[in-house]
Design an enzyme around this catalytic site. Structure first.
Site, short mmCIF file in Angstrom:
data_model
loop_
_atom_site.label_atom_id
_atom_site.label_comp_id
_atom_site.label_asym_id
_atom_site.label_seq_id
_atom_site.Cartn_x
_atom_site.Cartn_y
_atom_site.Cartn_z
CE1 TYR A 137 -56.87 -49.52 12.66
CE2 TYR A 137 -58.47 -47.73 12.62
CZ TYR A 137 -57.80 -48.75 11.98
OH TYR A 137 -58.07 -49.01 10.66
CG HIS A 169 -59.44 -54.63 10.84
ND1 HIS A 169 -59.06 -53.97 11.98
CD2 HIS A 169 -58.83 -53.99 9.84
CE1 HIS A 169 -58.24 -52.97 11.66
NE2 HIS A 169 -58.09 -52.97 10.37
CB SER A 172 -53.31 -46.11 3.00
OG SER A 172 -52.03 -45.56 2.86
N PRO A 173 -55.55 -43.48 1.53
CG PRO A 173 -57.12 -41.78 1.87
CD PRO A 173 -56.46 -42.95 2.56
CG LEU A 174 -53.93 -38.65 1.48
CD1 LEU A 174 -53.69 -37.66 2.62
CD2 LEU A 174 -54.39 -37.91 0.23
N GLY A 175 -51.50 -42.57 -0.23
CA GLY A 175 -50.27 -43.30 -0.49
C GLY A 175 -49.60 -42.87 -1.78
NE ARG A 177 -47.36 -36.93 6.01
CZ ARG A 177 -48.58 -37.11 6.51
NH1 ARG A 177 -49.51 -36.21 6.32
NH2 ARG A 177 -48.87 -38.20 7.19
#
Length: 291
Positions: free
Chosen positions: A53, A128, A208-211, A215
């Site tokens: 990262y 990973h 990426s749980p909010l895919g 916004r």
């Protein structure tokens, strides 16, 4: 914040995915540290990172070093926070990602993470991504070596199939405590892996749980949210909260082994995500969201 178990450790039910603090478009360091501190103050006790990262070439481990500085500056007990890091991927600096799953690389990568985080043993070390050029048992075997050597306390996998989880469990046994796969309202193809984790008692950490969730204002639903076609936006508008908060509450209701790790680049985002721990969705709302 209420808790769930990863291996033998209790963590807050909502974690922090720290990747946005170090990759392209990252905030300056002062704001990045403010994000981590906001997470800790909100009861977050799981922070997810990786040695890959970073943004530019030559800054491997940027995110790990940032987290170490933030924990040192916070003044709380760093031992109360589970840091989950990962090895096996690289970033040449041109925006691409590489995969290297040889045992030699993973053993070296672990040493680098230990040094950057300033610890004698990593709380949770995760492979990973499977390397198609390396036999799966060899890559997982490196995690076994690290567990036996006391370099890592617990092991995990990321971006894996149910078959790979089963094979890894045969090698790692109870040392395998987590699986990180993409899972969100927009991407739900890891149901077999989630079900296997539930049966084995392994934590499932959706990345990426909010895919699929746009916004929106964290002060309440916007006109855009109210007009949006997704059930998540509709429930959020009815509740007077953000669709992100509804999404995380939905994930928590999906399975008792789920611990989402939403990313954030603003303290406000962290606080909103943490508040999902206290949002109880009704059976009717869950039925609408599960469609």
């Amino acid at each position: 914040m209420r808790t769930r178990r990863i291996g033998t450790v209790e963590v807050g039910v909502v974690g922090l995915g720290a990747m946005p603090l170090s990759v392209e478009g990252r905030p300056d360091e002062a704001r990045a540290i403010a994000v981590i501190h906001a997470a800790l103050d909100a009861g977050v006790t799981l922070i997810d990172t990786a040695d890959s990262y970073h943004w530019h070439a030559g800054e491997r481990g940027h995110n790990e070093e940032l987290i170490a500085r933030a924990l040192a500056a916070h003044g709380g007990d760093p031992g109360s926070v589970l840091i989950a890091t990962k090895g096996g991927r690289g970033r040449p600096g041109d925006g691409s990602w590489t995969v290297t799953g040889t045992p030699e690389h993973l053993l070296r990568a672990c040493e680098g993470s230990l040094r950057r985080l300033g610890v004698d043993a990593l709380d949770l070390y995760q492979l990973h991504k499977p390397d198609p050029a390396v036999p799966w048992a060899e890559s997982v075997g490196a995690l076994r070596v690290l567990l036996d050597a006391g370099k890592i306390r617990m092991a995990g996998l990321s971006n894996v199939t149910a078959e790979q989880i089963s094979q890894a469990y045969e090698i790692l046994g109870d040392g395998l405590v987590s699986v990180q796969n993409r899972y969100s309202p927009a991407v739900r193809d890891s149901e077999p892996e989630l079900d296997l984790c539930r049966r084995l008692g392994i934590a499932f950490l959706p990345w990426s749980p909010l895919g699929g969730i746009s916004r929106s204002s964290l002060d309440g639903p916007s006109k855009l949210d109210q007009a949006a076609s997704t059930p998540f936006h509709a429930v959020a508008a009815e509740r007077g909260v953000s669709p992100q908060r509804v999404t995380l509450a939905w994930l928590l209701a999906r399975s008792p082994v789920i611990v989402p790790i939403p990313g954030a680049s603003r303290p406000e985002s962290v606080r909103d995500s943490a508040a999902a721990a206290d949002l109880a969705l009704s059976p009717d709302e869950l039925a609408r969201l599960n469609m």
